[in-house]
Structures are given as structure tokens and as C-alpha cells.
Design a protein around this motif. Structure first.
Motif, mmCIF file in Angstrom:
data_model
loop_
_atom_site.group_PDB
_atom_site.id
_atom_site.type_symbol
_atom_site.label_atom_id
_atom_site.label_comp_id
_atom_site.label_asym_id
_atom_site.label_seq_id
_atom_site.Cartn_x
_atom_site.Cartn_y
_atom_site.Cartn_z
ATOM 1 N N ALA A 49 0.834 -1.204 0.000
ATOM 2 C CA ALA A 49 0.000 0.000 0.000
ATOM 3 C C ALA A 49 0.869 1.255 0.000
ATOM 4 N N HIS A 50 1.934 1.229 0.801
ATOM 5 C CA HIS A 50 2.847 2.373 0.891
ATOM 6 C C HIS A 50 3.463 2.662 -0.480
ATOM 7 N N LEU A 51 3.916 1.615 -1.180
ATOM 8 C CA LEU A 51 4.562 1.793 -2.477
ATOM 9 C C LEU A 51 3.563 2.219 -3.544
ATOM 10 N N GLN A 52 2.372 1.624 -3.507
ATOM 11 C CA GLN A 52 1.356 1.967 -4.496
ATOM 12 C C GLN A 52 0.948 3.432 -4.372
ATOM 13 N N GLU A 53 0.791 3.919 -3.135
ATOM 14 C CA GLU A 53 0.413 5.316 -2.898
ATOM 15 C C GLU A 53 1.443 6.275 -3.491
ATOM 16 N N ARG A 54 2.694 5.816 -3.537
ATOM 17 C CA ARG A 54 3.772 6.688 -4.021
ATOM 18 C C ARG A 54 4.099 6.450 -5.485
ATOM 19 N N GLY A 55 3.220 5.712 -6.160
ATOM 20 C CA GLY A 55 3.343 5.594 -7.607
ATOM 21 C C GLY A 55 4.217 4.473 -8.118
ATOM 22 N N CYS A 56 4.564 3.493 -7.259
ATOM 23 C CA CYS A 56 5.354 2.350 -7.722
ATOM 24 C C CYS A 56 4.420 1.404 -8.490
ATOM 25 N N GLN A 57 4.737 1.158 -9.746
ATOM 26 C CA GLN A 57 3.807 0.420 -10.596
ATOM 27 C C GLN A 57 3.919 -1.091 -10.442
ATOM 28 N N TYR A 58 5.153 -1.607 -10.212
ATOM 29 C CA TYR A 58 5.342 -3.052 -10.183
ATOM 30 C C TYR A 58 6.002 -3.489 -8.873
ATOM 31 N N ILE A 59 5.571 -4.650 -8.382
ATOM 32 C CA ILE A 59 6.164 -5.191 -7.159
ATOM 33 C C ILE A 59 6.499 -6.671 -7.369
ATOM 34 N N GLN A 60 7.375 -7.136 -6.512
ATOM 35 C CA GLN A 60 7.831 -8.527 -6.584
ATOM 36 C C GLN A 60 8.182 -8.939 -5.155
ATOM 37 N N GLY A 61 7.701 -10.102 -4.715
ATOM 38 C CA GLY A 61 8.017 -10.533 -3.358
ATOM 39 C C GLY A 61 7.094 -11.646 -2.901
ATOM 40 N N TYR A 62 7.334 -12.104 -1.682
ATOM 41 C CA TYR A 62 6.574 -13.235 -1.164
ATOM 42 C C TYR A 62 5.089 -12.934 -1.015
ATOM 43 N N LEU A 63 4.720 -11.648 -0.878
ATOM 44 C CA LEU A 63 3.307 -11.312 -0.744
ATOM 45 C C LEU A 63 2.537 -11.745 -1.988
ATOM 46 N N THR A 64 3.114 -11.548 -3.138
ATOM 47 C CA THR A 64 2.407 -11.850 -4.385
ATOM 48 C C THR A 64 2.998 -13.038 -5.132
ATOM 49 N N GLY A 65 3.903 -13.748 -4.520
ATOM 50 C CA GLY A 65 4.390 -14.965 -5.158
ATOM 51 C C GLY A 65 5.846 -15.279 -4.897
ATOM 52 N N LYS A 66 6.104 -16.445 -4.316
ATOM 53 C CA LYS A 66 7.465 -16.932 -4.162
ATOM 54 C C LYS A 66 7.960 -17.470 -5.503
ATOM 55 N N PRO A 67 9.261 -17.668 -5.663
ATOM 56 C CA PRO A 67 9.749 -18.349 -6.873
ATOM 57 C C PRO A 67 9.085 -19.719 -6.988
ATOM 58 N N MET A 68 8.666 -20.082 -8.192
ATOM 59 C CA MET A 68 7.877 -21.308 -8.367
ATOM 60 C C MET A 68 8.269 -22.011 -9.662
#
Length: 565
Positions: free
Chosen positions: A519-538
Motif C-alpha cells: 500500500a505504501h509503495l502503491q500510494e507513491r506511484g510504484c507500478q510493479y512489485i515482486q516478493g513473497y506477498l504476491t508470489g514466491k519463486p515457483m
């Protein structure tokens, strides 16, 4: 008969059974020097007394064995002369003479030339040809001896690695003959600075190693290394050139840091490297917190080559998602190794070894081609365009065949360059910026996008954002971990996002693990994220299931779905 014996060998003696000289050749008499070497001057002397004192017992034993068995024998002995002792190979045999009593014949061959050659070969095998200092072979022996002495005495010692700062500019600018002269002069200065009980070795290039018995306390180390630093700071006058250099010194201490010669030198070398990295012209004593040289596991390396043959390496994929919709936009490709007995070997163990032995070129080429092919399968499932992000190691990037590898992967898969992101670290770019600019420009000509991995943790030179054709910045997880609570991390992220906006660059935030961070990053305009919240390496089949079911988009909290619709 005696006249015939003169030519039988370099020295010739005829003895009785007790070893008394009955006849000695002129050369033997001259060599030993009794009565000016006159013929017969050695008569009546026991030959054993004319030998080096330490050789006498062995000669008497050989003489006794000959008398008892009658079998001829050979012994290497030193004959004592007026000026020096001379090595001879003495052949002892029984000979018949008129009458019942046999005698002893001793014929000697001068071994001076042979011993000189052997000594020269031994010296060449254990010393550096340029500086005449001990080489690595002799250094290891000296350190083992010092360790043995230290164990007996309970007194520690230190090993210092000395690297000349800026030596490359001498060879490049003035030529190797001048460089060799500098090395010889540096060796002489360092040797003069140390005690007779110390060992100084040249271990290659512009590096020397000093073994310092009894030097273990902080004060002692500071005193000795201060002298080493000072002696190489003085200018070198070579031909018509005045050359200013200096040196960096790294120190390890026995037994605090290590108890074997290989590790002691390795840790001293690691400390010296740190001295160079942190300003040069200084001494650094090894500290565990600085980290030592990477452990090179030979057995693991052998298993890696076997793993390539057996197909044990595989690719995993970590989703890169839209921060607003949580739809998967692409994947970062990550290499994994599933060993039949060790299980999953972490990349931190095998990647450095592959980078060192060159296997990373083979693995990297395979990963790039396989990832491009896999993206086509991902797109068939998702029914929309995606992109694939592949890490390029420093050694791959420097390889003159890298662009051919890239072309091969794109041609084989049919993947357009726009759908391929190549991740490169800041450090890789800054090793040789001119080379990097050439390669990156050619990569950009193929429409591939360039991402700076772990942005902000390397050189962080904003100049390269202007110089190089970069498309994506990946904010390192170190700046994400403590969000939103950390004010400083928040400020850094804001600065990167603002910079990227004005330079028209995409930003991917790595290591996002909580809803609050997202939420913090999205509010500041970060368009893309990567991490365990949205997916571990698979694995690939899991990634395809996620695309088919829009798994990560479905993680959007219900209260946000209507707003985003």
C-alpha cells in the motif's frame, strides 16, 4: 701399478684393511693439501680422518662391511681440503696384491658440478626467478615450520600480504622491463625492512607475503606493517623515470584467525583486498565481520559438472505484478539446483563457484534460451502479452560471445526483444564502463530492455542513468524491508520513484512481503512489485496455474476490487 691408478678417477687411494693410506694420487694429495700435495704426503694417514667429521662414522661402517663381505660399495663423502670440503662419490672395493693380504681400493668421482646443478635446480624450484625471493612452494614450507614452532612455544605469529598499489600503470605506461625493475627494487626494500627470522616471498604479480614469527600483538603488527607501508611510499627511480606507488597490506594472525598455512594466506589476502577497496595505502587486519575469501568447495564443483550432464539444474519463476491490479505482468527467472542427495542447493553456494570456473557461461546461455521459450508457454495460458526477466552475471556480460548467445536465444524462441528484460547489477556495469556502454547499446538495438538489479546498493552513480540505455530500476529489498515504518527507507524509495518518473523509467520494488508495504509503495506511484506477498519463486507448471486462475489478482482485498474495476 700405482702409476696406472693415477688415471682411475678424480682421486684414488689404496688402503690397508684398517683404512690407512698406502697410496694417494697426486690430485688427492693436492686437494687435501698436506705437505704441499707432494706425492706420498698422505701415506700413513687414516682416510677417515681426511673426511668431513660428520661423514667419518659412515665411512668406517662402509669399510668394515667391505672387509667382512668383500662386496664393493659406493658412498658420497666430503674430502676436507685447505679451503673447503669437496663432495666425492667414493667406490670401495677389494683388490688382490702379491702376498696373502688383500688391500682396499678407493676411487673417487668429483661431485662438485653435479651438486652445483642440483642446488641450482632446487633453488629454481623454490624461488621466484625475478626477485630471487622464496616462491609459494617454499612459503608454504616456511609457514608450516613457523606453525610447528608456535605450537611448541605457545607464541603466535602473523602473515602479511603486501600488494603494490597502482602497479598496473607502470607496466601499461612504461613497459614490462621497467615494471620488473620496480618489482626487484620493491622486493629488496621489503626484505631490508624485515628481520632475518622473517620470510618474504613473492607469490605472483605485484603481491608479496611476509611471515612474521613472534609478531602477534596489535602494537607489534602496527610497527612492522608501518615500516612496510613506508618503504614502498618512497619514489622509485628507474632509468629516467620517477615513479610513486605505495602498497596495501592485509594481515592474519595465528592461531586467532586460522591454524593452517592455506587459510592464513587466504585470510591475509582477503584483508589486503579490503585495504585496497577502502582507500589503499593502508593496513587491514583480518576480521570475521569483513568476511573472508569464499570457500571453494571442490567436491561441490565436481558435482556441478555432473549436474549439468544429468540435467539437475532447473528454472523457477517469481511473479512481477501490477501493484494496483495484482495481475502478473512478467516473471523473474531464477536458477535452482536439485541435487539427488543434497536436495535443493542454494544459489549462494553454487553461483560463485560457477562464476569462478566459467560454468556460468554455459548455465547462463541455457537459462536465457529456456526462459524465452517458457515465456511463450506462459502467454498461451494467460492469453495476453507478458515479459520475462533474466539475470546476467558479471562473467557472462564480459564474455565476447554474449551477444551471440542473446541472438541465439531470441531467434530460437521467436521472442521479440521488447518482451525480454536483462537484469545487470551496478557493479557489473562499473567494472569497465566503456565496454558496458558498447554492449548495452547493442542490446538496446535488439529492443531488449535493461534493468538495474539491486539499485542503490552498488556504485549508485547517477551518471550511468544518463550514459547507459536503461529502462528499469529494481529497488533492492534492503530499502523495502522496514517500510512503512522507516523514514529513511521511505525517503530513498520516494527519491528513486521520483527520479524514475522524470527519466521515464519503470520501477520494480523487490522483497514486498506485507500489505502495508504494498500500500505504501502503491500510494507513491510504484507500478510493479515482486516478493513473497504476491508470489514466491515457483516451478513453471505452478506459474502456469497461477496465470490460468489469476491467483494473485484474486488476493486483492474485497474492499479494493470495486475501486479498481
Amino acid at each position: 701399478m700405482d702409476s696406472l691408478l693415477e688415471e682411475a678417477g678424480d682421486v684414488v687411494f689404496r688402503l690397508n684393511l684398517q683404512g690407512m693410506v698406502l697410496f694417494a694420487s697426486r690430485h688427492a694429495s693436492t686437494l687435501i693439501g698436506l705437505n704441499d700435495g707432494a706425492q706420498g704426503s698422505l701415506d700413513g694417514h687414516n682416510l677417515a680422518t681426511l673426511l668431513a667429521e660428520s661423514d667419518q662414522p659412515a665411512f668406517r661402517a662402509a669399510l668394515l662391511e667391505l672387509v667382512q663381505s668383500g662386496a664393493a660399495s659406493r658412498v658420497d663423502m666430503r674430502l676436507r681440503g685447505e679451503m673447503a670440503e669437496t663432495w666425492f662419490e667414493l667406490r670401495l672395493s677389494v683388490y688382490g696384491q702379491p702376498g696373502p693380504a688383500p688391500g682396499i681400493l678407493v676411487v673417487g668421482r668429483d661431485l662438485t658440478a653435479q651438486h652445483s646443478t642440483e642446488e641450482r635446480l632446487r633453488h629454481m624450484a623454490t624461488h621466484d626467478a625475478l626477485t630471487e625471493l622464496p616462491n609459494r612452494l617454499l612459503l608454504s614450507d616456511r609457514i608450516r615450520m613457523t606453525i610447528a614452532q608456535a605450537r611448541r612455544s605457545g607464541q603466535g605469529f602473523s602473515v602479511a600480504t603486501v600488494g603494490i598499489d597502482g602497479f598496473k600503470k607502470v607496466n601499461d605506461g612504461l613497459g614490462h622491463p621497467v615494471g620488473d625493475a620496480v618489482l626487484r627494487m620493491a622486493a629488496a626494500r621489503l626484505r631490508k625492512t624485515l628481520r632475518d627470522s622473517d620470510t618474504l616471498a613473492r607469490v605472483g604479480g605485484d603481491e608479496f607475503v611476509a611471515v612474521l614469527p613472534g609478531t602477534a600483538s596489535e602494537a607489534q603488527i602496527k610497527l612492522v606493517t608501518g615500516r612496510l607501508l613506508a618503504t614502498l611510499q618512497a619514489p622509485f627511480e628507474i632509468d629516467s623515470h620517477t615513479i610513486y606507488l605505495g602498497c596495501s597490506v592485509g594481515v592474519s594472525v595465528y592461531p586467532q584467525h586460522a591454524e593452517d598455512e592455506v587459510r592464513l594466506v587466504a585470510l591475509a589476502d582477503a584483508a589486503m583486498s579490503r585495504a585496497k577497496e577502502t582507500g589503499k595505502a593502508r593496513c587491514v587486519v583480518y576480521s570475521a565481520r569483513h568476511g573472508g575469501p569464499p570457500e571453494h568447495d571442490i567436491s561441490l564443483e565436481a558435482a556441478m559438472f555432473q549436474a549439468v550432464r544429468e540435467g539437475e539444474f532447473m528454472l523457477y519463476y517469481q511473479p512481477i505484478v501490477d501493484a494496483r491490479t495484482r495481475d502478473i505482468e512478467g516473471f523473474e527467472t531464477l536458477m535452482r539446483w536439485k541435487h539427488p542427495t543434497l536436495g535443493m542447493v542454494p544459489p549462494v553456494r553454487f553461483i560463485p563457484i560457477a562464476e569462478t570456473n566459467g560454468l556460468i557461461n554455459l548455465l547462463g546461455a541455457w537459462a536465457l534460451k529456456a526462459a524465452c521459450v517458457q515465456l511463450k508457454q506462459f502467454e498461451e495460458v494467460a492469453k495476453r502479452p507478458l515479459y520475462i526477466s533474466v539475470n546476467i552475471s558479471p562473467r557472462q556480460f564480459r564474455n565476447d560471445k554474449f551477444l551471440d548467445v542473446l541472438d541465439d536465444a531470441m531467434a530460437f524462441s521467436g521472442l521479440p526483444g521488447e518482451q525480454l528484460v536483462l537484469e545487470i547489477t551496478e557493479g557489473t556495469l562499473m567494472i569497465d564502463p566503456a565496454h558496458a556502454e558498447t554492449i548495452l547499446t547493442k542490446m538496446a538495438e535488439r529492443k531488449a530492455r535493461i534493468a538495474i538489479d539491486d539499485f542503490g546498493t552498488g556504485y549508485s552513480s547517477l551518471a550511468y542513468l544518463k550514459r547507459f540505455p536503461i529502462s528499469v530500476l529494481k529497488i533492492d529489498r534492503a530499502f523495502i524491508r522496514d517500510l512503512p515504518g522507516s523514514q529513511k527507507d521511505g525517503a530513498i524509495c520516494n527519491a528513486v520513484l521520483d527520479l524514475a518518473k522524470h527519466l521515464d523509467l519503470s520501477v520494480v520494488a523487490e522483497g514486498v512481503e506485507t500489505e502495508e508495504q504494498l500500500a505504501h509503495l502503491q500510494e507513491r506511484g510504484c507500478q510493479y512489485i515482486q516478493g513473497y506477498l504476491t508470489g514466491k519463486p515457483m516451478a513453471a507448471h505452478v506459474a502456469m496455474a497461477a496465470l490460468r486462475e489469476r491467483t494473485y489478482a484474486n488476493l486483492v482485498p474485497p474492499e479494493l476490487r470495486q475501486v479498481q474495476a
